[in-house]
Design a protein around this motif. Structure first.
Motif, mmCIF file in Angstrom:
data_model
loop_
_atom_site.group_PDB
_atom_site.id
_atom_site.type_symbol
_atom_site.label_atom_id
_atom_site.label_comp_id
_atom_site.label_asym_id
_atom_site.label_seq_id
_atom_site.Cartn_x
_atom_site.Cartn_y
_atom_site.Cartn_z
ATOM 1 N N LEU A 62 0.857 -1.181 0.000
ATOM 2 C CA LEU A 62 0.000 0.000 0.000
ATOM 3 C C LEU A 62 0.893 1.230 0.000
ATOM 4 O O LEU A 62 1.858 1.304 0.767
ATOM 5 C CB LEU A 62 -0.918 0.009 1.222
ATOM 6 N N VAL A 63 0.587 2.186 -0.873
ATOM 7 C CA VAL A 63 1.386 3.400 -1.000
ATOM 8 C C VAL A 63 0.460 4.610 -1.052
ATOM 9 O O VAL A 63 -0.754 4.485 -1.250
ATOM 10 C CB VAL A 63 2.278 3.358 -2.270
ATOM 11 N N CYS A 64 1.058 5.792 -0.862
ATOM 12 C CA CYS A 64 0.340 7.058 -1.003
ATOM 13 C C CYS A 64 1.322 8.101 -1.536
ATOM 14 O O CYS A 64 2.530 7.867 -1.553
ATOM 15 C CB CYS A 64 -0.288 7.500 0.314
ATOM 16 N N TYR A 77 -4.418 13.009 -1.531
ATOM 17 C CA TYR A 77 -3.358 12.840 -0.524
ATOM 18 C C TYR A 77 -3.880 11.961 0.612
ATOM 19 O O TYR A 77 -5.022 12.098 1.040
ATOM 20 C CB TYR A 77 -2.929 14.186 0.056
ATOM 21 N N GLY A 78 -3.046 11.066 1.085
ATOM 22 C CA GLY A 78 -3.384 10.215 2.222
ATOM 23 C C GLY A 78 -4.222 9.004 1.864
ATOM 24 O O GLY A 78 -4.406 8.121 2.691
ATOM 25 N N GLN A 79 -4.745 8.928 0.641
ATOM 26 C CA GLN A 79 -5.570 7.793 0.224
ATOM 27 C C GLN A 79 -4.659 6.633 -0.165
ATOM 28 O O GLN A 79 -3.811 6.781 -1.043
ATOM 29 C CB GLN A 79 -6.455 8.182 -0.957
ATOM 30 N N PRO A 80 -4.815 5.477 0.460
ATOM 31 C CA PRO A 80 -3.960 4.344 0.087
ATOM 32 C C PRO A 80 -4.388 3.746 -1.248
ATOM 33 O O PRO A 80 -5.573 3.711 -1.583
ATOM 34 C CB PRO A 80 -4.183 3.344 1.222
ATOM 35 N N TRP A 134 5.933 8.547 -4.781
ATOM 36 C CA TRP A 134 5.169 7.719 -3.849
ATOM 37 C C TRP A 134 6.007 7.268 -2.663
ATOM 38 O O TRP A 134 7.215 7.133 -2.749
ATOM 39 C CB TRP A 134 4.601 6.507 -4.590
ATOM 40 N N TRP A 137 2.446 3.615 2.512
ATOM 41 C CA TRP A 137 1.292 4.143 3.223
ATOM 42 C C TRP A 137 1.267 3.578 4.634
ATOM 43 O O TRP A 137 1.556 2.389 4.844
ATOM 44 C CB TRP A 137 0.006 3.781 2.509
ATOM 45 N N THR A 138 0.940 4.406 5.594
ATOM 46 C CA THR A 138 0.707 3.968 6.963
ATOM 47 C C THR A 138 -0.584 4.602 7.456
ATOM 48 O O THR A 138 -1.079 5.563 6.864
ATOM 49 C CB THR A 138 1.858 4.376 7.916
ATOM 50 N N HIS A 141 -0.980 8.461 7.712
ATOM 51 C CA HIS A 141 -1.199 9.317 6.544
ATOM 52 C C HIS A 141 -2.657 9.644 6.432
ATOM 53 O O HIS A 141 -3.076 10.547 5.843
ATOM 54 C CB HIS A 141 -0.694 8.665 5.270
#
Length: 141
Positions: A62-64, A77-80, A134, A137-138, A141
């Motif tokens: 998972l990234v953002c 922004y912040g959406q995985p 990118w 993601w955590t 975020h």
């Protein structure tokens, strides 16, 4: 009974997808420019360091967006989003107008996300992006 397809004018098509003179939509929504009130040179250097900071991604991660790196309307922004593929050989945007922000943009990361609006709402879709923009993601975020 099935409805016969009709030719639509460009104005009718724009109305169908939610774009019209009455309801214009900025492709990149304005967001607060927090933290950009200081030394612009220092901010540019910080963004450059963030841009070149590498992350290793694998399918299923998972990234953002990295802060300040979003250059597409979606995802927010912040959406995985999920990594579908990391391309060894980058593709380059075929945009031929050097004035476009996507002119020869590197595309080496295929990401999957859930479409949020319109008739395809809830569908799983994929897009190609530049992996340098990118980060992992955590929950924070």
């Amino acid at each position: 009974m099935a409805q016969k397809n009709q030719d639509l004018s460009s104005r009718q098509l724009l109305d169908l997808i939610g774009l019209s003179e009455e309801a214009p939509l900025d492709l990149l929504e304005d967001e607060p420019l927090d933290g950009l009130n200081g030394d612009l040179g220092a901010i540019l250097r910080e963004r450059y360091r963030s841009f070149i900071q590498p992350h290793r991604f694998a399918p299923g991660d998972l990234v953002c967006w990295k802060p300040g790196m979003r250059n597409h309307r979606l995802p927010r922004y912040g959406q995985p989003v999920v990594v579908l593929e990391v391309l060894e050989t980058p593709l380059f945007d075929a945009e031929t107008d050097a004035g476009s922000t996507y002119f020869r943009e590197r595309r080496d990361l295929v990401l999957g996300m859930i479409w949020e609006t319109g008739p395809g709402r809830g569908d799983f879709i994929s897009f190609h992006f530049d992996r340098r923009r990118w980060q992992p993601w955590t929950q924070e975020h």
